[in-house]
Design a protein around this motif. Structure first.
Motif, PDB file in Angstrom:
ATOM      1  N   GLN A  45       0.824  -1.205   0.000  1.00 44.22           N
ATOM      2  CA  GLN A  45       0.000   0.000   0.000  1.00 44.22           C
ATOM      3  C   GLN A  45       0.860   1.257   0.000  1.00 44.22           C
ATOM      4  O   GLN A  45       1.978   1.264   0.516  1.00 44.22           O
ATOM      5  CB  GLN A  45      -0.942  -0.018   1.208  1.00 44.22           C
ATOM      6  N   ARG A  46       0.333   2.315  -0.594  1.00 42.47           N
ATOM      7  CA  ARG A  46       1.086   3.567  -0.702  1.00 42.47           C
ATOM      8  C   ARG A  46       1.452   4.139   0.655  1.00 42.47           C
ATOM      9  O   ARG A  46       2.569   4.576   0.884  1.00 42.47           O
ATOM     10  CB  ARG A  46       0.265   4.610  -1.474  1.00 42.47           C
ATOM     11  N   ARG A  47       0.468   4.156   1.519  1.00 46.96           N
ATOM     12  CA  ARG A  47       0.714   4.689   2.856  1.00 46.96           C
ATOM     13  C   ARG A  47       1.035   3.515   3.784  1.00 46.96           C
ATOM     14  O   ARG A  47       0.170   2.705   4.095  1.00 46.96           O
ATOM     15  CB  ARG A  47      -0.518   5.439   3.362  1.00 46.96           C
ATOM     16  N   PRO A  48       2.281   3.383   4.209  1.00 47.38           N
ATOM     17  CA  PRO A  48       2.686   2.176   4.932  1.00 47.38           C
ATOM     18  C   PRO A  48       2.140   2.114   6.353  1.00 47.38           C
ATOM     19  O   PRO A  48       1.858   3.147   6.973  1.00 47.38           O
ATOM     20  CB  PRO A  48       4.208   2.272   4.947  1.00 47.38           C
ATOM     21  N   GLN A  49       1.994   0.911   6.848  1.00 36.01           N
ATOM     22  CA  GLN A  49       1.682   0.718   8.259  1.00 36.01           C
ATOM     23  C   GLN A  49       2.975   0.832   9.055  1.00 36.01           C
ATOM     24  O   GLN A  49       4.063   0.651   8.518  1.00 36.01           O
ATOM     25  CB  GLN A  49       1.076  -0.663   8.539  1.00 36.01           C
ATOM     26  N   THR A  50       2.828   1.090  10.334  1.00 34.97           N
ATOM     27  CA  THR A  50       4.002   1.060  11.210  1.00 34.97           C
ATOM     28  C   THR A  50       4.031  -0.228  12.032  1.00 34.97           C
ATOM     29  O   THR A  50       5.021  -0.517  12.697  1.00 34.97           O
ATOM     30  CB  THR A  50       4.021   2.274  12.169  1.00 34.97           C
ATOM     31  N   ALA A  51       2.922  -0.988  11.977  1.00 34.18           N
ATOM     32  CA  ALA A  51       2.860  -2.243  12.736  1.00 34.18           C
ATOM     33  C   ALA A  51       1.892  -3.205  12.059  1.00 34.18           C
ATOM     34  O   ALA A  51       0.965  -2.777  11.363  1.00 34.18           O
ATOM     35  CB  ALA A  51       2.422  -1.982  14.175  1.00 34.18           C
ATOM     36  N   ILE A  52       2.130  -4.492  12.264  1.00 32.27           N
ATOM     37  CA  ILE A  52       1.226  -5.547  11.792  1.00 32.27           C
ATOM     38  C   ILE A  52       0.944  -6.496  12.956  1.00 32.27           C
ATOM     39  O   ILE A  52       1.859  -6.944  13.645  1.00 32.27           O
ATOM     40  CB  ILE A  52       1.826  -6.344  10.618  1.00 32.27           C
ATOM     41  N   PHE A  53      -0.329  -6.775  13.161  1.00 33.61           N
ATOM     42  CA  PHE A  53      -0.776  -7.764  14.143  1.00 33.61           C
ATOM     43  C   PHE A  53      -1.308  -8.952  13.345  1.00 33.61           C
ATOM     44  O   PHE A  53      -2.294  -8.831  12.621  1.00 33.61           O
ATOM     45  CB  PHE A  53      -1.854  -7.148  15.031  1.00 33.61           C
ATOM     46  N   ALA A  54      -0.646 -10.095  13.474  1.00 36.72           N
ATOM     47  CA  ALA A  54      -1.084 -11.311  12.785  1.00 36.72           C
ATOM     48  C   ALA A  54      -1.786 -12.229  13.777  1.00 36.72           C
ATOM     49  O   ALA A  54      -1.385 -12.330  14.946  1.00 36.72           O
ATOM     50  CB  ALA A  54       0.103 -12.037  12.155  1.00 36.72           C
ATOM     51  N   GLY A  55      -2.828 -12.916  13.300  1.00 37.17           N
ATOM     52  CA  GLY A  55      -3.672 -13.730  14.166  1.00 37.17           C
ATOM     53  C   GLY A  55      -3.034 -14.964  14.742  1.00 37.17           C
ATOM     54  O   GLY A  55      -3.589 -15.584  15.649  1.00 37.17           O
ATOM     55  N   ASN A  56      -1.842 -15.360  14.263  1.00 35.87           N
ATOM     56  CA  ASN A  56      -1.064 -16.408  14.929  1.00 35.87           C
ATOM     57  C   ASN A  56       0.412 -16.207  14.599  1.00 35.87           C
ATOM     58  O   ASN A  56       0.782 -15.362  13.770  1.00 35.87           O
ATOM     59  CB  ASN A  56      -1.556 -17.818  14.592  1.00 35.87           C
ATOM     60  N   ASP A  57       1.272 -16.969  15.243  1.00 40.55           N
ATOM     61  CA  ASP A  57       2.716 -16.770  15.090  1.00 40.55           C
ATOM     62  C   ASP A  57       3.214 -17.149  13.700  1.00 40.55           C
ATOM     63  O   ASP A  57       4.167 -16.536  13.197  1.00 40.55           O
ATOM     64  CB  ASP A  57       3.468 -17.577  16.150  1.00 40.55           C
ATOM     65  N   ASP A  58       2.613 -18.170  13.088  1.00 37.43           N
ATOM     66  CA  ASP A  58       3.031 -18.560  11.741  1.00 37.43           C
ATOM     67  C   ASP A  58       2.871 -17.403  10.763  1.00 37.43           C
ATOM     68  O   ASP A  58       3.774 -17.106   9.961  1.00 37.43           O
ATOM     69  CB  ASP A  58       2.210 -19.762  11.252  1.00 37.43           C
ATOM     70  N   MET A  59       1.723 -16.727  10.809  1.00 38.75           N
ATOM     71  CA  MET A  59       1.484 -15.616   9.899  1.00 38.75           C
ATOM     72  C   MET A  59       2.339 -14.408  10.275  1.00 38.75           C
ATOM     73  O   MET A  59       2.780 -13.656   9.398  1.00 38.75           O
ATOM     74  CB  MET A  59      -0.004 -15.256   9.882  1.00 38.75           C
ATOM     75  N   ALA A  60       2.605 -14.226  11.572  1.00 37.87           N
ATOM     76  CA  ALA A  60       3.476 -13.125  11.995  1.00 37.87           C
ATOM     77  C   ALA A  60       4.903 -13.356  11.510  1.00 37.87           C
ATOM     78  O   ALA A  60       5.584 -12.420  11.065  1.00 37.87           O
ATOM     79  CB  ALA A  60       3.435 -12.986  13.510  1.00 37.87           C
TER      80      ALA A  60
END
Length: 359
Positions: free
Chosen positions: A248-263
């Motif tokens: 995305q053009r405007r970046p996130q500063t953090a990501i919360f993934a629903g489990n450790d594998d996806m994180a």
């Protein structure tokens, strides 16, 4: 009580029922009732006794007939979870409980079964076992639950997002846990947080997303739908979701993934794009499986005590199986504590003028 435990182990003899009773603060008769699943005992007392049993590593000295019965008690784990890390944690708890209780543990793998095939598999299994454990995603399968309950087979769901009115459950409070880890990110200064959701057909996924939303609402942060991407708890789905988020053009500063594998997958994508975690992007997960500590940096995550939950599920099943009156079902909603584990994957965001572009 500590001295009693140490001296018992030092002498190399088996722990006695009297020592368990002393540690739990109950009578030996109460310990016997809890261990053998006979008689009425308060839930709080039962939990206290079982904690003492586990702490002292107590193995009941059952009569020969009781021991034979325990050795022929077959309990099935029906498994179809795609996360190998989750499976390892689950099996540790189940094998520990099987060793302690002398039950026979049966592993039944259901892969991509349609509704009719799942119904037939449940009917077949019900004729072979005394109890069943349903971890995600089968803990939310109406078909499997309906068939097993109809066959009068005791069932315990592990890690369902809500208590069922049909079967017992061992779980954490997914809503509160998700809200807490989101609040952790917000407290660090993050206001633009991407979210990778788990399977939409699982109640735990729903509750985790609700907790994420609640934390944003309380902080006055509007939820942007473009910052929510769908995954299915697999590493590969995490890769795809993270690519969509970080493109995305405007970046996130953090990501919360629903489990450790996806994180862990999100960290991999960030590295591939030249982003530093956590300087350029903070990432958090959920579950605290081995995946959380085999990535760099190690994940900040929610610790869900999967092995202990499996152990507790066995105890609940055995109490149900050994009840003399099976005409009515006694359902247990056992909510275990979670904790937020802070590691190296979270830092305050960079100042607005220094936000990374990614690549």
């Amino acid at each position: 009580m500590e001295k009693t435990r140490k001296s018992a182990r030092r002498r190399g003899r088996a722990v006695t029922i009297d020592e368990v009773a002393a540690l739990a603060g109950v009578s030996p008769m109460t310990v016997s009732r809890v261990v053998n699943g006979h008689g009425k005992v308060r839930d709080s007392t039962r939990e206290r006794v079982m904690r003492a049993v586990r702490e002292l590593d107590y193995t009941p000295n059952l009569a020969a007939s009781s021991l034979a019965a325990a050795q022929h008690t077959r309990i099935a784990l029906i498994y179809t979870n795609p996360s190998g890390a989750y499976l390892r944690e689950l099996l540790v708890g189940l094998l520990r409980a099987a060793s302690r209780t002398a039950i026979q543990l049966v592993i039944d793998y259901w892969d991509d079964l349609d509704v009719e095939a799942e119904r037939k598999a449940a009917r077949t299994l019900a004729r072979k076992v005394a109890g069943v454990i349903l971890p995600p995603p089968l803990c939310d399968s109406k078909t499997a639950v309906m068939e097993l309950v109809r066959a009068n087979v005791p069932v315990v769901a592990i890690a369902s997002g809500r208590f069922s009115e049909e079967i017992s459950c061992v779980r954490i409070d997914d809503f509160r846990a998700s809200k807490e880890i989101t609040e952790h990110l917000i407290a660090k200064g993050h206001t633009r947080i991407g979210y990778i959701n788990g399977r939409p057909d699982l109640s735990a996924s729903v509750r985790r997303f609700e907790g994420f939303q609640a934390a944003l609402d309380e902080a006055g942060i509007a939820l942007e739908r473009g910052l929510v991407q769908q995954g299915d708890y697999t590493y590969r789905s995490g890769l795809k979701a993270a690519e969509r988020l970080l493109s995305q053009r405007r970046p996130q500063t953090a990501i919360f993934a629903g489990n450790d594998d996806m994180a862990a997958a999100a960290i991999s994508v960030a590295h591939r794009r030249g982003l530093d975690v956590p300087r350029d992007l903070s990432v958090v997960g959920f579950d605290d499986t081995s995946a959380a500590t085999t990535v760099w940096p190690e994940l900040t995550t929610i610790h869900q005590p999967i092995a202990s939950m499996a152990d507790a599920a066995i105890d609940i099943l055995l109490r149900s199986i050994r009840r003399k009156d099976r005409s009515t079902r006694v359902l247990v909603d056992h909510v275990v504590p979670y904790r937020l584990v802070s590691r190296g994957s979270v830092a305050p965001p960079l100042p607005a003028g220094r936000q990374p572009k990614g690549g």
